[in-house]
Design a protein around this motif. Structure first.
Motif, short mmCIF file in Angstrom:
data_model
loop_
_atom_site.label_atom_id
_atom_site.label_comp_id
_atom_site.label_asym_id
_atom_site.label_seq_id
_atom_site.Cartn_x
_atom_site.Cartn_y
_atom_site.Cartn_z
N LYS A 48 0.84 -1.20 0.00
CA LYS A 48 0.00 0.00 0.00
C LYS A 48 0.87 1.26 0.00
N TYR A 49 1.96 1.21 0.79
CA TYR A 49 2.86 2.37 0.87
C TYR A 49 3.55 2.62 -0.48
N ILE A 50 4.06 1.54 -1.10
CA ILE A 50 4.76 1.69 -2.38
C ILE A 50 3.79 2.15 -3.47
N SER A 51 2.58 1.59 -3.49
CA SER A 51 1.59 1.94 -4.51
C SER A 51 1.11 3.37 -4.37
N SER A 52 1.22 3.94 -3.16
CA SER A 52 0.78 5.32 -2.96
C SER A 52 1.73 6.33 -3.57
N GLY A 53 2.90 5.85 -4.04
CA GLY A 53 3.88 6.77 -4.63
C GLY A 53 4.73 7.50 -3.61
N PHE A 89 7.26 8.62 14.02
CA PHE A 89 7.05 10.04 14.33
C PHE A 89 6.42 10.81 13.17
N ASN A 90 5.75 10.11 12.26
CA ASN A 90 5.14 10.77 11.10
C ASN A 90 3.66 10.41 11.06
N ASP A 91 2.80 11.43 11.14
CA ASP A 91 1.36 11.20 11.15
C ASP A 91 0.75 11.24 9.76
N GLU A 92 1.54 11.52 8.73
CA GLU A 92 0.99 11.68 7.38
C GLU A 92 1.14 10.42 6.54
N LEU A 93 1.55 9.29 7.16
CA LEU A 93 1.73 8.05 6.40
C LEU A 93 0.38 7.44 6.04
N PRO A 94 0.36 6.58 4.99
CA PRO A 94 -0.85 5.78 4.75
C PRO A 94 -1.12 4.87 5.94
N ASP A 95 -2.24 4.20 5.95
CA ASP A 95 -2.64 3.37 7.07
C ASP A 95 -1.71 2.15 7.18
N THR A 96 -0.73 2.21 8.08
CA THR A 96 0.25 1.12 8.25
C THR A 96 0.44 0.82 9.74
N PRO A 97 -0.60 0.38 10.44
CA PRO A 97 -0.46 0.16 11.89
C PRO A 97 0.51 -0.96 12.25
N GLU A 98 0.51 -2.06 11.48
CA GLU A 98 1.39 -3.18 11.79
C GLU A 98 2.85 -2.79 11.65
N LEU A 99 3.18 -2.07 10.58
CA LEU A 99 4.56 -1.64 10.37
C LEU A 99 5.00 -0.66 11.45
N CYS A 100 4.12 0.26 11.79
CA CYS A 100 4.48 1.24 12.81
C CYS A 100 4.76 0.55 14.15
N THR A 101 3.92 -0.42 14.50
CA THR A 101 4.12 -1.14 15.76
C THR A 101 5.42 -1.92 15.74
N PHE A 102 5.72 -2.54 14.61
CA PHE A 102 6.94 -3.34 14.51
C PHE A 102 8.18 -2.46 14.52
N VAL A 103 8.18 -1.39 13.73
CA VAL A 103 9.35 -0.51 13.63
C VAL A 103 9.64 0.15 14.97
N GLU A 104 8.58 0.38 15.76
CA GLU A 104 8.77 1.00 17.06
C GLU A 104 9.62 0.14 17.99
N LYS A 105 9.69 -1.17 17.72
CA LYS A 105 10.49 -2.09 18.55
C LYS A 105 11.98 -1.96 18.27
N ILE A 106 12.36 -1.34 17.15
CA ILE A 106 13.79 -1.21 16.82
C ILE A 106 14.46 -0.32 17.85
N PRO A 107 15.54 -0.79 18.49
CA PRO A 107 16.21 0.02 19.52
C PRO A 107 16.69 1.36 18.97
N ALA A 110 9.48 -8.34 -0.55
CA ALA A 110 8.30 -9.07 -1.03
C ALA A 110 7.27 -8.10 -1.60
N ALA A 111 7.10 -6.96 -0.95
CA ALA A 111 6.12 -5.97 -1.42
C ALA A 111 6.56 -5.36 -2.76
N ARG A 112 7.85 -5.04 -2.89
CA ARG A 112 8.34 -4.48 -4.16
C ARG A 112 8.11 -5.46 -5.31
N TRP A 113 8.43 -6.73 -5.07
CA TRP A 113 8.20 -7.75 -6.10
C TRP A 113 6.72 -7.87 -6.40
#
Length: 860
Positions: free
Chosen positions: A55-60, A109-127, A280-283
């Protein structure tokens, strides 16, 4: 799952293709180890994140994931007392920290992203590695160079002054007119990190100093003047001090970074996960894929909609296969070369891709189950070494499948019952299917046995299917017909393949009446199937017409209600006017009463009259509001009915054109021989020369479906060529190579043989100067290759190259030293940094070799 099965289904090829979309080398290596998961929760997590990336890649949106240099092998150094990271290792850790910070800043820290709750939750775990990043880039620059720190600034200044003094002394010699005939060159050379003069041998007594070396021809001596010797000694001492100071700084930084060792390790695992889902998403986006739905209810069954095998590319004919929830066995029949085995592999491959959390090239609505085991008997297992015949090879695979199959297994049986007596083979096939049905396994079967077609009709868990065959053109259409068995059409295919017509007619006479009746029965079933499809189409058209009539009635009803509402609104206005008029009259009446005799009864009567009239008006207003709400609800209902009617109209139109489109697509998909004339782009002149184009060393070509530019280096084995594509050398089949007319015209290449070698460091067509047989007339090289040399041998080769460049006023060349242990790389950098005639040197871009190659520019 057996690796042999995964290989037969081409899973590894697709997986490695997807892995190439990773942004880091470690991500590629991580994804190339992926095997299908068997846990639905684990698959769901990966698929949700991949779907959000798509969804993120397709949004341009701009690319947010940045690649990094490999760092996994460096973590064991951190935290070890006395250990020191090298400069390039520190830079690699810096790029990794920068990649982590970049993606966290984007998703957390970006509120203007497309709807990506799973990615945001996962990336937040990165130290958070921002502190480590600051410490690293306080020492080195964004380009990986050591900063001019206060600790080393004075040393560098001293080194600069010494070099200037040496340059002044050397310039005194080279600019002296009395020595013009004495010197071989007006530029100093470098020997053992010391500046020397190239002096002609017959004038060696004109300059006092130390002789460092003699040229191979004996005509040149390299002399270090006496007054320069002391300065060179001081310079070497200062450079050693600088090296020691930098080593101390790196050692302290390594100790400080040891505190973040666990954070680095955790961050790498999470970043590899993010890189894998992004790849996987790019492919998926590039191949128009979808995320398959999971079968989580009893109402869903395996469904493939417009599925395209990824290895077939644009040649793939989309297939649609839809199971009923009660079906567990698919028996696929039809002609040879009709696509039965490809269909079998496509279903199994899509299952593997889905269980690896990869998108699949199909349409929305595709549903795939989860299996714990996949068994396959595909192809000919004949083996002379193991004394296996075709039939015994099949039986070995089938026995292994039956031994391990259960309700969570997928079993693929290609040409079940073949390779032996048809009657016995059919009996074994039915017995095998009976056993697999008992085990409730999911089974996909291809066969030519007529008895198995009947088996599919007599078992409720089985379903017949066939690959369509056009009897007009005597060619397969590669479309799947569910519920109907197919004929082999062996005689038709034999006739089309050129078998003598008399032989075919004789074969027809050998066919028994019973077989003929079965063939007629199948044809009758196909005809009934087509009639049923036609009736269904007529039914949908009728249903659409009824819906249209219903919609028209609803619209008329809406118009009537709207009219009624308008009348009510008109009555309300009249009542409002009446109220105003009555109020004025009553006010006049009250005024008259006040002027005359006023009684309490009269006042109460007047007030009651006014209140009654107000209540009547308010009641009318409430009724009007209720009517408005009713009309609004009804309007929404009608709009929904209009959408349904529009969808029905589109569906009926598509079905009406289905036959015409299928025939058009069938004609387009006929096999044809591919020639250069099929390529787009060449001019008329180019097209006329296509027939004479030959593959030869040095030719500019386009590689593969993506038409990447490349250069032919040398002919490989079994109809292939070794091709330089960017900085990579790849072995490509001849059938995947096409002429690059633009590059050919630009470089002036012809199709005749030439003896010039291709420069493998660039994507352009450059030529390496041929070495002359006369050593006295030796020329410098455009590209100096030091790979495979020892350190001393490589340094001598570099010295020799610089001497030739100086003598022949050669300005630019490149050095291929590779990465390896870094000895040659560091030696070349140190040598060039001290050579007086160097104007500039830098590493190549990543696509041209990166830190394994250095470009040099001299002052000549």
């Amino acid at each position: 799952m057996y690796n042999k099965t995964l290989e037969q289904l081409d899973f590894f090829r697709i997986r490695n293709t997807i892995a190439k979309n990773c942004m880091s080398q470690e991500g590629i290596e991580f994804l190339e180890q992926r095997i299908p998961f068997t846990s639905l929760p684990e698959i769901s997590v990966w698929k949700k994140q991949t779907a959000e990336w798509m969804k993120y890649i397709s949004s341009g949106s701009p690319s947010v994931l940045q690649g990094w240099e490999p760092v996994g092998e460096l973590f064991h150094i951190l935290g070890v007392e006395g250990s020191t990271l090298e400069q390039e290792d520190i830079y690699a850790l810096g790029t990794f920290c920068r990649s982590c910070s970049r993606i966290k800043n984007k998703f957390v820290f970006n509120d203007e992203l497309p709807d990506t709750p799973e990615l945001c939750t996962f990336v937040e775990k990165i130290p958070d590695l921002s502190e480590a990043e600051q410490k690293i880039f306080r020492i080195i620059t964004k380009d990986g160079e050591v900063r001019d720190l206060p600790e080393i600034q004075a040393i560098r200044s001293s080194i600069q002054n010494l070099r200037q003094n040496i340059d002044t002394l050397m310039h005194h010699y080279t600019s002296d007119a009395n020595l013009s005939k004495t010197l071989q060159s007006t530029l100093p050379a470098l020997r053992g990190n010391r500046q020397v003069l190239a002096v002609k041998a017959n004038f060696k007594g004109r300059i006092k100093g130390i002789v460092h070396e003699m040229s191979q021809t004996g005509q040149t001596l390299y002399i270090e003047p006496s007054d320069v010797v002391q300065k060179n000694n001081e310079l070497i001492q200062e450079e050693f001090r600088l090296t020691q100071e930098i080593h101390r700084i790196f050692k302290e930084l390594t100790t400080e970074l040891g505190e973040y060792k666990k954070s680095f390790e955790k961050a790498l695992q999470l970043m590899l996960h993010v890189d894998a889902t992004y790849a996987a998403a790019r492919w998926g986006v590039n191949n128009k894929c979808v995320i398959a739905q999971d079968i989580n209810t009893s109402e869903k069954a395996l469904t493939l909609l417009a599925a395209r095998h990824p290895l077939l590319g644009s040649k793939a004919v989309p297939i649609t296969v839809q199971f009923h929830p009660q079906h567990r066995v698919l028996i696929l029949t039809g002609p040879n070369t009709g696509g039965k085995t490809v269909t079998l592999k496509t279903i199994a491959l899509f299952t593997l891709l889905n269980q690896s959390a990869f998108p699949v090239p199909a349409s929305e609505g595709t549903i795939l189950p989860i299996f714990t085991n996949i068994f396959a008997d595909i192809g000919d297992e004949q083996s002379l070494d193991q004394s296996l015949s075709t039939f015994s090879g099949h039986m070995k695979n089938i026995a292994q499948a039956i031994k391990g199959a259960d309700e969570n297994s997928l079993v693929l049986l290609d040409e079940l019952g073949s390779g032996t007596d048809p009657q016995e083979g059919g009996a074994i096939a039915m017995a095998v299917l009976d056993e697999l049905i008992k085990r409730d396994s999911f089974v996909l079967v291809t066969t030519h046995h007529g008895i198995l077609k009947n088996f599919g009709y007599t078992h409720k868990s089985c379903v017949n299917a066939s690959v369509d065959f056009d009897e007009t053109t005597l060619s397969p259409t590669y479309r799947i017909q569910m519920g109907v068995p197919g004929e082999s059409h062996a005689l038709d295919i034999a006739r089309r393949s050129g078998l003598n017509s008399e032989i075919v007619e004789m074969a027809e006479k050998y066919i028994t009446d019973g077989d003929t009746n079965v063939s007629k029965l199948i044809k009758g079933l196909n005809q009934k199937h087509e009639e049923l499809a036609e009736l269904q189409k007529k039914y949908r058209i009728k249903e659409y017409q009824i819906n249209e009539k219903w919609r028209e009635v609803d619209l008329k009803d809406l118009q009537l209600r709207q009219k009624e509402l308008d009348l009510q609104k008109e009555g309300y206005r009249n009542n409002r006017e009446f109220l105003e008029t009555s109020r004025k009259k009553l006010e006049n009446l009250v005024r008259e009463l006040r002027e005359g005799e006023i009684t309490r009864e009269k006042n109460l009567k007047v007030k009651q009259t006014i209140a009654d009239m107000n209540n009547a008006v308010e009641k009318q207003q409430e009724e009007l509001t209720t009517s408005y709400n009713t009309i609004a609800d009804f309007t929404q209902y009608v709009a929904k009915q209009q959408q349904i009617a529009q969808k029905n109209r589109k569906s009926i139109a598509e079905q009406s054109n289905h036959t015409v489109k299928a025939k058009t697509k069938q004609r387009k998909n006929k096999k044809r021989k591919i020639s250069f004339n099929d390529l787009k782009g060449p001019s008329l002149e180019q097209k006329s020369s296509l027939a004479t184009f030959t593959l030869k060393r040095g030719a500019a070509v386009l590689v593969g479906e993506k038409r990447r530019k490349g250069i032919l280096l040398e002919e490989g084995k079994k109809g292939s060529w070794i091709v330089q594509v960017g900085s990579l050398k790849m072995t490509i089949k001849n059938t995947e190579l096409f002429p690059d007319w633009e590059a050919t015209q630009k470089q002036g290449l012809s199709n005749t043989e030439n003896s010039k070698e291709i420069n493998p460091s660039t994507t352009h067509i450059n030529y390496v100067l041929e070495k002359q047989s006369n050593s006295n007339d030796e020329k410098p090289q455009f590209e100096l290759r030091l790979l495979g040399m020892h350190y001393e041998e490589a340094m001598k080769a570099l010295e020799h190259q610089l001497d030739l460049c100086t003598i022949h006023s050669f300005k630019n060349f490149s050095i291929v030293h590779g990465k390896g242990t870094g000895v040659l790389q560091q030696g070349v950098q140190d040598y060039l940094s001290h050579y007086p005639g160097i104007k500039e040197f830098h590493f190549a871009r990543p696509e041209q070799g990166g830190t394994g190659k250095t470009f040099v520019e001299l002052n000549t």
